[in-house]
Design a protein around this motif. Sequence first.
Motif, short mmCIF file in Angstrom:
data_model
loop_
_atom_site.label_atom_id
_atom_site.label_comp_id
_atom_site.label_asym_id
_atom_site.label_seq_id
_atom_site.Cartn_x
_atom_site.Cartn_y
_atom_site.Cartn_z
N HIS A 13 -29.25 -36.42 -133.56
CA HIS A 13 -29.08 -37.76 -134.14
C HIS A 13 -27.65 -38.23 -133.88
N ARG A 14 -27.51 -39.40 -133.32
CA ARG A 14 -26.20 -39.89 -132.90
C ARG A 14 -25.60 -40.89 -133.89
N GLY A 15 -26.12 -40.98 -135.10
CA GLY A 15 -25.61 -41.92 -136.10
C GLY A 15 -24.33 -41.41 -136.73
N ARG A 16 -24.07 -41.85 -137.94
CA ARG A 16 -22.89 -41.42 -138.66
C ARG A 16 -22.94 -39.91 -138.88
N THR A 17 -21.80 -39.29 -138.87
CA THR A 17 -21.75 -37.85 -139.04
C THR A 17 -21.39 -37.51 -140.48
N PRO A 18 -21.81 -36.34 -140.96
CA PRO A 18 -21.46 -35.94 -142.31
C PRO A 18 -19.96 -35.79 -142.46
N GLU A 19 -19.45 -36.09 -143.66
CA GLU A 19 -18.03 -35.99 -143.97
C GLU A 19 -17.73 -34.61 -144.56
N GLN A 20 -16.76 -33.91 -144.01
CA GLN A 20 -16.36 -32.59 -144.52
C GLN A 20 -15.71 -32.77 -145.89
N VAL A 21 -16.14 -31.99 -146.88
CA VAL A 21 -15.55 -32.09 -148.22
C VAL A 21 -14.92 -30.77 -148.66
N GLY A 22 -14.89 -29.77 -147.80
CA GLY A 22 -14.24 -28.50 -148.12
C GLY A 22 -15.21 -27.51 -148.72
N GLY A 23 -14.79 -26.25 -148.73
CA GLY A 23 -15.61 -25.19 -149.30
C GLY A 23 -16.91 -24.98 -148.55
N GLY A 24 -16.93 -25.29 -147.24
CA GLY A 24 -18.15 -25.13 -146.46
C GLY A 24 -19.21 -26.17 -146.79
N ARG A 25 -18.79 -27.30 -147.36
CA ARG A 25 -19.71 -28.36 -147.75
C ARG A 25 -19.42 -29.64 -146.97
N VAL A 26 -20.47 -30.42 -146.78
CA VAL A 26 -20.35 -31.75 -146.18
C VAL A 26 -21.06 -32.75 -147.07
N ARG A 27 -20.55 -33.96 -147.09
CA ARG A 27 -21.22 -35.03 -147.83
C ARG A 27 -22.14 -35.75 -146.86
N LEU A 28 -23.41 -35.85 -147.22
CA LEU A 28 -24.39 -36.51 -146.35
C LEU A 28 -24.03 -37.98 -146.20
N ALA A 29 -24.01 -38.46 -144.97
CA ALA A 29 -23.64 -39.83 -144.67
C ALA A 29 -24.89 -40.70 -144.57
N LEU A 30 -25.01 -41.65 -145.47
CA LEU A 30 -26.16 -42.56 -145.46
C LEU A 30 -25.98 -43.61 -144.38
N PRO A 31 -27.08 -44.16 -143.87
CA PRO A 31 -26.96 -45.27 -142.91
C PRO A 31 -26.17 -46.42 -143.53
N ALA A 32 -25.38 -47.09 -142.73
CA ALA A 32 -24.52 -48.17 -143.20
C ALA A 32 -25.31 -49.31 -143.85
N SER A 33 -26.55 -49.48 -143.47
CA SER A 33 -27.38 -50.57 -144.00
C SER A 33 -27.92 -50.29 -145.40
N MET A 34 -27.76 -49.05 -145.89
CA MET A 34 -28.32 -48.65 -147.19
C MET A 34 -27.36 -48.95 -148.33
N SER A 35 -27.91 -49.40 -149.45
CA SER A 35 -27.13 -49.66 -150.65
C SER A 35 -27.40 -48.53 -151.65
N ALA A 36 -26.34 -47.81 -152.02
CA ALA A 36 -26.46 -46.67 -152.94
C ALA A 36 -25.72 -46.97 -154.23
N THR A 37 -26.12 -48.04 -154.91
CA THR A 37 -25.43 -48.49 -156.11
C THR A 37 -25.57 -47.53 -157.29
N LEU A 38 -26.55 -46.65 -157.27
CA LEU A 38 -26.75 -45.69 -158.36
C LEU A 38 -26.04 -44.37 -158.10
N GLY A 39 -25.26 -44.27 -157.04
CA GLY A 39 -24.65 -43.01 -156.66
C GLY A 39 -25.68 -42.15 -155.96
N CYS A 40 -25.24 -41.06 -155.38
CA CYS A 40 -26.17 -40.21 -154.62
C CYS A 40 -25.97 -38.75 -154.95
#
Length: 145
Positions: A13-40
């Motif tokens: 998948h060539r879209g947005r890449t996950p963001e490294q958050v440390g401790g061997g964890r990554v934050r999943l990157a949602l598509p830019a067109s998505m609205s996540a107003t309730l948090g994820c």
Amino acid sequence: MLRNALARLRAAHRGRTPEQVGGGRVRLALPASMSATLGCDAVGVPARHGFRLMSHLPRTGCVFADADRWWWIVPAGSDLDLDWPEQVTYARDAAVPGDRPRLIHSPDALTPYTPPIPLFLMVCQVTGVAPSWDAPGTRSVVSAP
């Protein structure tokens, strides 16, 4: 739907890449067109259950996957009063272990969420665990009348 998810899982998948958050964890990157107003948050289930869950849920939001787990995006706080089965990993802020989960399903709607209650019930069914609405030894967030 399932064929499309499998094709996306196999392809890089060539879209947005996950963001490294440390401790061997990554934050999943949602598509830019998505609205996540309730948090994820993210609910991780063993990969062997992924296709079955996706095919039986009435609505599926964004789903990420790697070789071991499928991650379902749910609104923040979807773990309140739910005793997710032991085989499930619940990740606050969608910060998941690993470094290569890829987006394999994106809904047609503008919201990235899979409804947590149907997901919880289906996860309980496929893992063979009876649903439990509160974790043992904890008080309910909503008081009874």
